[in-house]
Design an enzyme around this catalytic site. Structure first.
Site, PDB file in Angstrom:
ATOM      1  N   ARG A 131       0.824  -1.240   0.000  1.00 54.58           N
ATOM      2  CA  ARG A 131       0.000   0.000   0.000  1.00 54.58           C
ATOM      3  C   ARG A 131       0.851   1.281   0.000  1.00 54.58           C
ATOM      4  NH1 ARG A 131      -3.232  -3.153   3.461  1.00 54.58           N
ATOM      5  NH2 ARG A 131      -5.017  -3.926   2.281  1.00 54.58           N
ATOM      6  N   LYS A 153       2.222  11.335 -11.386  1.00 51.60           N
ATOM      7  CA  LYS A 153       1.333  10.444 -12.150  1.00 51.60           C
ATOM      8  C   LYS A 153       2.089   9.153 -12.434  1.00 51.60           C
ATOM      9  CE  LYS A 153      -1.853  13.344 -14.741  1.00 51.60           C
ATOM     10  NZ  LYS A 153      -2.267  13.740 -16.087  1.00 51.60           N
ATOM     11  N   GLU A 195       8.003  18.126 -25.034  1.00 50.71           N
ATOM     12  CA  GLU A 195       7.376  18.496 -23.756  1.00 50.71           C
ATOM     13  C   GLU A 195       7.933  19.828 -23.244  1.00 50.71           C
ATOM     14  OE1 GLU A 195       4.796  16.867 -22.634  1.00 50.71           O
ATOM     15  OE2 GLU A 195       4.969  14.745 -23.179  1.00 50.71           O
ATOM     16  N   LYS A 237       6.098  22.841 -14.262  1.00 51.46           N
ATOM     17  CA  LYS A 237       5.308  21.655 -13.898  1.00 51.46           C
ATOM     18  C   LYS A 237       5.078  21.614 -12.385  1.00 51.46           C
ATOM     19  CE  LYS A 237       4.091  17.006 -14.646  1.00 51.46           C
ATOM     20  NZ  LYS A 237       4.265  15.751 -15.339  1.00 51.46           N
ATOM     21  N   GLU A 247      -5.467  16.820 -10.839  1.00 55.17           N
ATOM     22  CA  GLU A 247      -6.036  17.243 -12.123  1.00 55.17           C
ATOM     23  C   GLU A 247      -7.534  17.524 -12.062  1.00 55.17           C
ATOM     24  OE1 GLU A 247      -3.931  15.551 -15.564  1.00 55.17           O
ATOM     25  OE2 GLU A 247      -5.894  15.430 -16.514  1.00 55.17           O
ATOM     26  N   ARG A 251      -4.258  21.608 -13.874  1.00 56.66           N
ATOM     27  CA  ARG A 251      -3.265  20.607 -14.300  1.00 56.66           C
ATOM     28  C   ARG A 251      -3.595  20.057 -15.693  1.00 56.66           C
ATOM     29  NH1 ARG A 251      -0.117  15.796 -10.990  1.00 56.66           N
ATOM     30  NH2 ARG A 251       0.947  14.997 -12.824  1.00 56.66           N
ATOM     31  N   ASN A 255      -1.907  18.645 -20.516  1.00 53.43           N
ATOM     32  CA  ASN A 255      -2.255  17.656 -21.547  1.00 53.43           C
ATOM     33  C   ASN A 255      -2.382  18.280 -22.927  1.00 53.43           C
ATOM     34  OD1 ASN A 255      -2.411  15.561 -19.666  1.00 53.43           O
ATOM     35  ND2 ASN A 255      -4.474  16.198 -19.081  1.00 53.43           N
ATOM     36  N   HIS A 258      -2.182  16.251 -26.029  1.00 47.44           N
ATOM     37  CA  HIS A 258      -2.183  14.845 -25.626  1.00 47.44           C
ATOM     38  C   HIS A 258      -3.457  14.086 -26.014  1.00 47.44           C
ATOM     39  CE1 HIS A 258       1.447  16.005 -23.607  1.00 47.44           C
ATOM     40  NE2 HIS A 258       1.638  14.802 -23.096  1.00 47.44           N
ATOM     41  N   HIS A 262      -2.416  10.682 -27.629  1.00 49.25           N
ATOM     42  CA  HIS A 262      -2.808   9.362 -27.107  1.00 49.25           C
ATOM     43  C   HIS A 262      -3.592   8.572 -28.157  1.00 49.25           C
ATOM     44  CE1 HIS A 262      -2.259  10.680 -22.623  1.00 49.25           C
ATOM     45  NE2 HIS A 262      -1.127  10.493 -23.260  1.00 49.25           N
ATOM     46  N   HIS A 277       6.466   8.663 -27.845  1.00 55.58           N
ATOM     47  CA  HIS A 277       5.510   9.545 -27.172  1.00 55.58           C
ATOM     48  C   HIS A 277       5.715  11.034 -27.512  1.00 55.58           C
ATOM     49  CE1 HIS A 277       2.664  10.877 -24.173  1.00 55.58           C
ATOM     50  NE2 HIS A 277       3.592  11.632 -23.617  1.00 55.58           N
TER      51      HIS A 277
END
Ligand SMILES: NC(=O)c1ccc[n+]([C@@H]2O[C@H](COP(=O)([O-])OP(=O)(O)OC[C@H]3O[C@@H](n4cnc5c(N)ncnc54)[C@H](O)[C@@H]3O)[C@@H](O)[C@H]2O)c1
Length: 379
Positions: A131, A153, A195, A237, A247, A251, A255, A258, A262, A277
């Site tokens: 955990r 993330k 990026e 960032k 997010e 935030r 993206n 993106h 994606h 990517h």
């Protein structure tokens, strides 16, 4: 070691706090700044396969052995297959089994050392094993240094889409060693710049001008330009994730490009021969600028200037740059609907309303989108 720059990542309610060190000798930074965290602990060093391919793993192991001898800790090493197609349940399961078979405990430390694939996978494993076990990221690609190692993330891809299973899990520290960029293949380096440029597009017009002005020095990794752009990117960032870790609002602007990226990556089945990517993000950002002008949010002149900057970093900007695949607007639309941010059949796009400023648009209707996609495919 010279720590050239340090950034603190801390949110308002202080639920997380860590530092990003930017310098040129990660092992010294680790020893100097994390000795309390590492002392007497079991350390799981999960490293990217490039160390092995470039025959650098023996030095890596020696470096860690030196630290552990001083600190009375115990090391376990595990090699990760990089590339997005391996960021999946199978590899996660193998990694977890390795960690558990060496009797990890709550006090142990997991260190990821590699690109974004390694970081995302190891970060995810750290967040779920027992955990949650402390994790330190040592990113080795430009993309992971300026983006994926910061902000917490983590995740893996599934056949249903990219990064659809994961957690928000902040590391205990991020150690950016610029020396790693020297062995990075050029294609990966350029992909990382996608990026970097993104931060200037969405947040910082001055940074955009800096990149435009110093592009050749930046591309050649000249000092102090490379340190400056890594610092500036991480700082932007860090600022954004400190305000909005999960997010819920701002935030999302990270993206930018993106939603498109994606969809492309899923279309090519994460085949890195066709697209990596950062390249997908580069084309995605160009598409986002085109959609922004199509919807009269951004002037054609500014969009053109931004797309030109992407090209000057030798990055692709058009759908036809994706080789070996036939793209239709129907196929693209279907992929858009796989995105995490789809609500009530509305796709979220991050668009531009001028250099240095972005907005979240979740009311683009399907008719406008289809018309735009048809134009895009035929350009
Ligand atoms: N978590 C986040 O916030 C976030 C943000 C952006 C991207 N990502 C994820 O990051 C991943 C992409 O990361 P990436 O671009 O670093 O790709 P990657 O991890 O696949 O690394 C690219 C290639 O470079 C090699 N490599 C790494 N460091 C090297 C070095 N110093 N020298 C020589 N070779 C080296 C790797 O072995 C690999 O072949 C994607 O899965 C993407 O979804 C996550």
């Amino acid at each position: 070691m010279t720590v050239l720059k340090k950034i603190s990542v801390i949110n308002e309610n202080k639920s997380f706090k860590y530092s990003i060190f930017i310098g040129n000798n990660f092992i010294q930074t680790l020893e100097k700044n994390f000795s309390k965290t590492l002392k007497g602990k079991k350390i799981y060093v999960i490293y990217d396969e490039f160390f092995y391919k470039l025959k650098l793993h023996e030095n890596l192991i020696k470096d860690f052995e030196k630290v552990s001898t001083k600190l009375g800790s115990e090391n376990f090493f595990f090699k990760i297959k990089s590339k997005d197609k391996f960021k999946n349940f199978d590899k996660l399961s193998i990694l977890l089994n390795f960690i558990l078979s060496h009797k990890i405990n709550r006090d142990s430390i997991i260190i990821s050392i590699g690109g974004g694939v390694t970081g995302d996978l190891v970060g995810f494993a750290s967040s779920i094993v027992l955990r949650g076990v402390k994790c330190i990221h040592i990113p080795t690609t430009l993309l992971s240094q300026v983006d994926s190692s910061v902000g917490g993330k983590t995740g893996i891809n599934t056949k249903h889409g990219k990064n659809l299973v994961g957690t928000f899990y902040q590391p205990k520290g991020v150690l950016i060693d610029i020396n790693f960029l020297k062995t990075l293949p050029e294609r990966e380096l350029l992909a990382g710049f996608a990026e970097v440029i993104k931060y200037s597009f969405i947040y910082d017009k001055k940074f955009f001008s800096y990149l435009e002005k110093n592009i050749e020095s930046v591309k050649k990794l000249k000092s102090p330009y490379i340190e400056t752009i890594i610092f500036q990117s991480c700082q932007i960032k860090a600022k954004i994730v400190s305000i909005d870790e999960k997010e819920q609002g701002i935030r999302a602007i990270l993206n930018f490009g993106h939603t498109f990226a994606h969809a492309f990556e899923n279309l090519i089945n994460y085949d890195s021969k066709k697209l990596i990517h950062g390249e997908a993000v580069a084309i995605g950002m160009a598409c986002a600028f085109k959609l922004s002008t199509h919807m009269n949010l951004c002037s054609k002149k500014e969009a053109k200037r931004c797309i030109e900057l992407i090209s000057k970093f030798n990055l692709p900007t058009k759908l036809k740059d994706i080789k070996g695949i036939k793209i239709s607007s129907k196929k693209l639309l279907d992929k858009f609907y796989l995105d995490k941010k789809v609500k009530n059949r509305k796709i979220t796009f991050i668009l531009s309303n001028g250099i240095g400023s972005a907005l979240i648009k979740n009311d683009v209707d399907e008719i406008t989108l289809k018309k735009f996609l048809n134009e895009l495919i035929n350009e």
